[in-house]
Design an enzyme around this catalytic site. Sequence first.
Site, PDB file in Angstrom:
ATOM      1  N   GLU A  39       0.751  -1.165   0.002  1.00 53.53           N
ATOM      2  CA  GLU A  39       0.004   0.025  -0.146  1.00 53.53           C
ATOM      3  C   GLU A  39       0.914   1.217  -0.036  1.00 53.53           C
ATOM      4  OE1 GLU A  39      -2.805   0.623   3.058  1.00 53.53           O
ATOM      5  OE2 GLU A  39      -3.932  -1.458   2.734  1.00 53.53           O
ATOM      6  N   ASP A  97      -6.137   9.379   9.820  1.00 54.73           N
ATOM      7  CA  ASP A  97      -4.545   8.942   9.983  1.00 54.73           C
ATOM      8  C   ASP A  97      -4.064   9.494  11.662  1.00 54.73           C
ATOM      9  OD1 ASP A  97      -3.566   7.149   8.301  1.00 54.73           O
ATOM     10  OD2 ASP A  97      -3.794   9.190   6.817  1.00 54.73           O
ATOM     11  N   TYR A 147     -11.095  -4.660   3.319  1.00 55.94           N
ATOM     12  CA  TYR A 147     -10.246  -4.098   4.115  1.00 55.94           C
ATOM     13  C   TYR A 147     -11.188  -3.705   5.642  1.00 55.94           C
ATOM     14  CZ  TYR A 147      -6.478  -0.973   6.091  1.00 55.94           C
ATOM     15  OH  TYR A 147      -5.626  -0.553   6.950  1.00 55.94           O
TER      16      TYR A 147
END
Lengths: 403, 266
Positions: free
Chosen positions: B42, B53, B167
């Site tokens: 990734e 994040d 995911y």
Amino acid sequence: MRAVPDERGRFGDFGGKFVPETLMLPLEEIERELTKALADERFMNEYLQVLREYSGRPTALTFAKNLTETFNGAKIYFKREDLNHTGAHKINNAIGQALLAKRMGKKKIIAETGAGQHGVAAATVAARFGMECIVFMGEEDVKRQELNVFRMKLLGAEVVSVASGNKTLKDATNEAIRYWVQHCDDHYYMIGSVVGPHPYPLMVREFQKIIGEEAKRQFLEREGKLPDVVVACVGGGSNAIGMFYPFLEDDVVLVGVEAAGKGIDTSYHAATITKGTKGVIHGSLTYLLQDEHGQIVEPYSISAGLDYPGVGPEHAYLASTGRVQYESITDDEALAALQLTAQAEGIIPAIESAHALAKAFQIAKEQPKEAAVLVCLSGRGDKDVQTVMNYLQGGERVEVTNC
Amino acid sequence: MLKLPTANKTMFIPFIVAGDPHPSVTVELALALQNAGASILELGVPYSDPLADGPIIQRAAQRALKHDMTLKKAIELVPLMRKRGVQIPIIIFTYYNPVLQLGEEYFFALAQKNNVDGVLIPDLPFEESGHIRQLSAQSGLSFISLVAPTSKKRIEKIASQAQGFLYCVSSLGVTGIRDKLPNELYEFLEEVKTHSSVPVVVGFGISRSEQVQALKEHCDGIVIGSALVQKIEQLADCLLQEKTRKDALIQFQQYAQSLVEPLKRE
């Protein structure tokens, strides 16, 4: 309710929900509960009762007699949101969202703040409704707005100083959203403006439109007609949407005023609609200040409340349809209007509101005496006296030629 | 379209940020990760406002942006990686705004031209991604979808459209290093598996070999990001200097290997 936003939360091309998957369920829950609440007479009555008995609504409509004489043009009226509890329109939304959070059984509130006005409003309603409150504020703003930080703490809120990015409102909002992602099971995110993912822009508009509804009624009573022009400042744009929304279908010119900072041809401004391009910020597709690669650019304004690189998606939409004109006012012009309003009318407006005032004065001057300009005086300037003092002592006092 | 390894083992899927600590080093780090046993890479595109994040990846993005890394330049690193011997599939991990500014059509044309295998956009949920998924399919790229512990009823809908792999976000929160993963994670993974026809991988917070050991029987792949990015941060000075780079790359590879050691013992 109007056709915008649609069921996807889109105002034309703008709006939507550009958030991590984790937040989709919490947003759906808020949307579901909000729809029910807005249609629930008991909920709306309680909201109006709190506004009346706690915040002191309706706020006054003031005829600015001396300024009208000074400019010798259109009559100038102020909608006095500065007279609200906590000193600005922010409390309208905070009360509405706190009642919604209570209805959803949430006892913990997250908020972001720039200058501290929304943080103070959130801390206030949290205290009133017995909730915990955590406010995210950029490290730079914590320094600049020491007094508001103390007010929030005095009200029992926890203030988190955000050191990421440029340490201002944009970063505080990022951090509030990140905290919400982690704690969305038991926290309610109380956003402070008509920004963010759907349904926030819709919700904040619904809780701010009381400004325009009252002003319209008051103005009709006083003048027997509608104003010709309505002016409000635009950062995220909550006081402006609140003011404009009830006038959208009327034959009234609507003018939103952005912060031109040191000038829109410099890189120091926050004129998002005037200078920005389409993009995604804080979960919403709107206009924003960004570079060609899509990195968000830090805005600048002397006014912390307008110092935001995005703008509410409904404003982007209203700009694209041409229904609202968006213009900009520099730091210097706003500070001149602030001083003038203080000296002529005995009202110290917030620097944010002074942007709207400066534009309103420019417009009033050009209009005949039969015309009337209504300005949203969104907040009081007590929080800004230090900034104003520094500005004036910096020897940058400007002539009032632009007004 | 993503070609996944056929061997029946749990995949190691590392995440690094393009341009951190320098674009040329990114290529070497990718090779080191392949050598450490990575199945898919990734490649993160640095962004000014990465909502999903935590601080470690935020700092990496800031470092990369100082080298003027962009979405376009990140995509153009892929052929350099191929030249250097990186053969594993590469997924571009980017926030939506840079894609929007580059132009969605142009982005996919560019990705296709540079042999990118897939794309993951963390702030583009199912409801907003219809057009992008279509463009992705037309360009022969896999659009990777995410499901979170809060997805509940949404899992089925998202899984039905999943391409490449699905995911799973391990826990509530942003990327980072977590000491403990929630007990409900295993149940969540089992539920996702009942709906998914593509491999199910898990990421967010996984940063220790014990966690890899505990998870390997419950999923088809494990994403490790922040732990590797933190190691890169620690080694940054050595990675930047030619004299010390080789040793630093070896150290990095060994660290990555140690994290996924449990996957080798299958």
